[in-house]
Design a protein around this motif. Sequence first.
Motif, PDB file in Angstrom:
ATOM      1  N   VAL A 328      41.143 -22.459 -63.877  1.00 16.14           N
ATOM      2  CA  VAL A 328      39.889 -22.264 -64.602  1.00 16.14           C
ATOM      3  C   VAL A 328      39.759 -20.791 -64.964  1.00 16.14           C
ATOM      4  O   VAL A 328      40.080 -19.909 -64.158  1.00 16.14           O
ATOM      5  CB  VAL A 328      38.677 -22.746 -63.764  1.00 16.14           C
ATOM      6  CG1 VAL A 328      38.531 -21.966 -62.472  1.00 16.14           C
ATOM      7  CG2 VAL A 328      37.391 -22.698 -64.577  1.00 16.14           C
ATOM      8  N   ASP A 329      39.338 -20.532 -66.183  1.00 11.36           N
ATOM      9  CA  ASP A 329      39.108 -19.155 -66.659  1.00 11.36           C
ATOM     10  C   ASP A 329      40.331 -18.264 -66.463  1.00 11.36           C
ATOM     11  O   ASP A 329      40.203 -17.073 -66.139  1.00 11.36           O
ATOM     12  CB  ASP A 329      37.899 -18.536 -65.947  1.00 11.36           C
ATOM     13  CG  ASP A 329      36.610 -19.283 -66.255  1.00 11.36           C
ATOM     14  OD1 ASP A 329      36.510 -19.846 -67.358  1.00 11.36           O
ATOM     15  OD2 ASP A 329      35.721 -19.309 -65.387  1.00 11.36           O
ATOM     16  N   GLY A 330      41.524 -18.844 -66.622  1.00  9.03           N
ATOM     17  CA  GLY A 330      42.741 -18.064 -66.500  1.00  9.03           C
ATOM     18  C   GLY A 330      43.174 -17.774 -65.079  1.00  9.03           C
ATOM     19  O   GLY A 330      44.150 -17.049 -64.854  1.00  9.03           O
ATOM     20  N   LEU A 331      42.472 -18.336 -64.097  1.00  7.78           N
ATOM     21  CA  LEU A 331      42.806 -18.118 -62.693  1.00  7.78           C
ATOM     22  C   LEU A 331      43.253 -19.434 -62.064  1.00  7.78           C
ATOM     23  O   LEU A 331      42.893 -20.518 -62.533  1.00  7.78           O
ATOM     24  CB  LEU A 331      41.598 -17.561 -61.940  1.00  7.78           C
ATOM     25  CG  LEU A 331      41.074 -16.210 -62.466  1.00  7.78           C
ATOM     26  CD1 LEU A 331      39.767 -15.852 -61.766  1.00  7.78           C
ATOM     27  CD2 LEU A 331      42.115 -15.107 -62.264  1.00  7.78           C
ATOM     28  N   VAL A 332      44.039 -19.329 -60.988  1.00  6.77           N
ATOM     29  CA  VAL A 332      44.577 -20.507 -60.314  1.00  6.77           C
ATOM     30  C   VAL A 332      44.222 -20.437 -58.835  1.00  6.77           C
ATOM     31  O   VAL A 332      44.421 -19.397 -58.186  1.00  6.77           O
ATOM     32  CB  VAL A 332      46.111 -20.586 -60.481  1.00  6.77           C
ATOM     33  CG1 VAL A 332      46.662 -21.816 -59.760  1.00  6.77           C
ATOM     34  CG2 VAL A 332      46.491 -20.621 -61.953  1.00  6.77           C
ATOM     35  N   TYR A 333      43.694 -21.557 -58.310  1.00  6.07           N
ATOM     36  CA  TYR A 333      43.306 -21.615 -56.906  1.00  6.07           C
ATOM     37  C   TYR A 333      43.942 -22.833 -56.246  1.00  6.07           C
ATOM     38  O   TYR A 333      43.791 -23.963 -56.749  1.00  6.07           O
ATOM     39  CB  TYR A 333      41.787 -21.746 -56.768  1.00  6.07           C
ATOM     40  CG  TYR A 333      40.988 -20.664 -57.457  1.00  6.07           C
ATOM     41  CD1 TYR A 333      40.749 -19.449 -56.832  1.00  6.07           C
ATOM     42  CD2 TYR A 333      40.459 -20.867 -58.734  1.00  6.07           C
ATOM     43  CE1 TYR A 333      39.996 -18.456 -57.451  1.00  6.07           C
ATOM     44  CE2 TYR A 333      39.721 -19.886 -59.368  1.00  6.07           C
ATOM     45  CZ  TYR A 333      39.490 -18.683 -58.724  1.00  6.07           C
ATOM     46  OH  TYR A 333      38.761 -17.707 -59.339  1.00  6.07           O
ATOM     47  N   PRO A 334      44.640 -22.661 -55.123  1.00  5.52           N
ATOM     48  CA  PRO A 334      45.146 -23.830 -54.394  1.00  5.52           C
ATOM     49  C   PRO A 334      44.001 -24.590 -53.737  1.00  5.52           C
ATOM     50  O   PRO A 334      43.068 -23.988 -53.200  1.00  5.52           O
ATOM     51  CB  PRO A 334      46.080 -23.218 -53.335  1.00  5.52           C
ATOM     52  CG  PRO A 334      45.632 -21.810 -53.190  1.00  5.52           C
ATOM     53  CD  PRO A 334      45.047 -21.385 -54.501  1.00  5.52           C
ATOM     54  N   LEU A 335      44.049 -25.926 -53.809  1.00  7.31           N
ATOM     55  CA  LEU A 335      43.003 -26.774 -53.250  1.00  7.31           C
ATOM     56  C   LEU A 335      43.437 -27.336 -51.902  1.00  7.31           C
ATOM     57  O   LEU A 335      44.583 -27.749 -51.726  1.00  7.31           O
ATOM     58  CB  LEU A 335      42.687 -27.934 -54.200  1.00  7.31           C
ATOM     59  CG  LEU A 335      42.134 -27.572 -55.574  1.00  7.31           C
ATOM     60  CD1 LEU A 335      41.888 -28.844 -56.388  1.00  7.31           C
ATOM     61  CD2 LEU A 335      40.848 -26.766 -55.455  1.00  7.31           C
ATOM     62  N   LEU A 336      42.475 -27.384 -50.969  1.00  6.63           N
ATOM     63  CA  LEU A 336      42.722 -27.956 -49.654  1.00  6.63           C
ATOM     64  C   LEU A 336      41.861 -29.202 -49.499  1.00  6.63           C
ATOM     65  O   LEU A 336      40.632 -29.125 -49.580  1.00  6.63           O
ATOM     66  CB  LEU A 336      42.371 -26.959 -48.552  1.00  6.63           C
ATOM     67  CG  LEU A 336      42.483 -27.455 -47.110  1.00  6.63           C
ATOM     68  CD1 LEU A 336      43.940 -27.709 -46.747  1.00  6.63           C
ATOM     69  CD2 LEU A 336      41.872 -26.442 -46.144  1.00  6.63           C
ATOM     70  N   PRO A 337      42.460 -30.386 -49.292  1.00  4.68           N
ATOM     71  CA  PRO A 337      41.636 -31.590 -49.095  1.00  4.68           C
ATOM     72  C   PRO A 337      40.924 -31.544 -47.750  1.00  4.68           C
ATOM     73  O   PRO A 337      41.517 -31.183 -46.730  1.00  4.68           O
ATOM     74  CB  PRO A 337      42.663 -32.722 -49.145  1.00  4.68           C
ATOM     75  CG  PRO A 337      43.969 -32.097 -48.791  1.00  4.68           C
ATOM     76  CD  PRO A 337      43.912 -30.679 -49.259  1.00  4.68           C
ATOM     77  N   VAL A 338      39.628 -31.894 -47.759  1.00  2.00           N
ATOM     78  CA  VAL A 338      38.835 -31.867 -46.529  1.00  2.00           C
ATOM     79  C   VAL A 338      38.127 -33.187 -46.259  1.00  2.00           C
ATOM     80  O   VAL A 338      37.551 -33.376 -45.189  1.00  2.00           O
ATOM     81  CB  VAL A 338      37.795 -30.720 -46.548  1.00  2.00           C
ATOM     82  CG1 VAL A 338      38.486 -29.365 -46.479  1.00  2.00           C
ATOM     83  CG2 VAL A 338      36.897 -30.816 -47.774  1.00  2.00           C
ATOM     84  N   ALA A 339      38.138 -34.093 -47.220  1.00  3.29           N
ATOM     85  CA  ALA A 339      37.542 -35.421 -47.054  1.00  3.29           C
ATOM     86  C   ALA A 339      38.052 -36.276 -48.211  1.00  3.29           C
ATOM     87  O   ALA A 339      38.701 -35.777 -49.135  1.00  3.29           O
ATOM     88  CB  ALA A 339      36.018 -35.363 -47.062  1.00  3.29           C
TER      89      ALA A 339
END
Length: 387
Positions: A328-339
């Motif tokens: 999003v907006d040129g940035l990348v974030y790794p996602l961690l599943p929590v539920a």
Amino acid sequence: MQVTTWTKSFEEYAEQLLAEANAPGAAIGVARGGKLLYQKTFGYRDRENGLPLSADTVFGIASITKSFTCVAIMQLQEAGKLSVHDPVVKYLPELRAGDEELTKRITIHHFMTHTPGMAPLPFLDKAMKRSMEQDPAIAGTEAEEELKKLPYLDTYEEVLQAIAAFDAKPLGEPGEVFSYNNDAYGLLGAIIERVSGQTYEQYVTKHILQPLGMQRTVFDVEALADKDDVTILYTNKKLDDENQVIAAPHWHDAPAMRAAGFLKSTVNDLLAYLEVFRTNGEGAAPMYTYAPYELADEQLSEYAGRYESNEWLNTVIAKRDGQLYLEVDGLVYPLLPVAKDSFIFRRRDSIVWIDFFRDREGEVARMSYALRQLTKASVNNGSSEQQ
């Protein structure tokens, strides 16, 4: 401006204000860029016994407590436990403030900003009644006689019942009118309790005070390890037809409205607290705790795709090497599943929570991000390219 150029005139002014108010004492701390710039005490914490003040003297901080309540709410929002734009009745279904339809339009944000449209309410003294009855400074005054007429409001449930029975025309639509509202803030404490599963006091202590090392900030001074450096309370009282400031060492309390104004703290602790706002939370109170959640590789693929809104906001969920990423907006974030269908990611020093929603066939169709619902427009086959 150098400190030495203003301290003399400032201290003269402070002494003048204290003399005019006949105030026993004050403690002041000023910091800039996280560094202590100025610190000074005036007068006494116990005027009768000549006991001095320090930067660790415990004072009642009254409605500054409300800011701690807001921090708690925002932590719970970042954890995905609530949204400030949720209707209050989602968490407090007993609330009735005006007609039922108007009540449904009152949000947590309206409570936080004193804009629920509720008329001023007379319930704070009723919530404080038990402690006020024990205060020798009230004995023999008109306030004591008025207090006798009031019912006790000891619980959130009793406050909610009192509000429901209160016959007053609303000031306006939620969000239209500002009117200071202690009762709304008291009920924010109830929301924090119901969402977190902890008492309001436990939540604030565990998630704000302890992480910041605010060891001399408490709801009850009896909880302090060192009770010596605590201010004596004072009040104005008319004696011999003259207003006088006298010692009134009994602390008032209101268990059903502690979220509105009953913390006690010190200059040093509050300077540490202010760092949360100066640094946008860096190195400060951690967000609500969470536990990792296992998802198989094929399950991760269900979320991949481009998500769009009718506004400016669009995102991509990409899957690479068994890991989901938010782009999003040129940035990348790794996602961690929590539920199930819920993930978090770290943005700077905040924990951001996102949820995915499925259609009737069980297919992932939408996601929540930035307080918006984004619709899945296409499938992203594992690459980071937006489709």
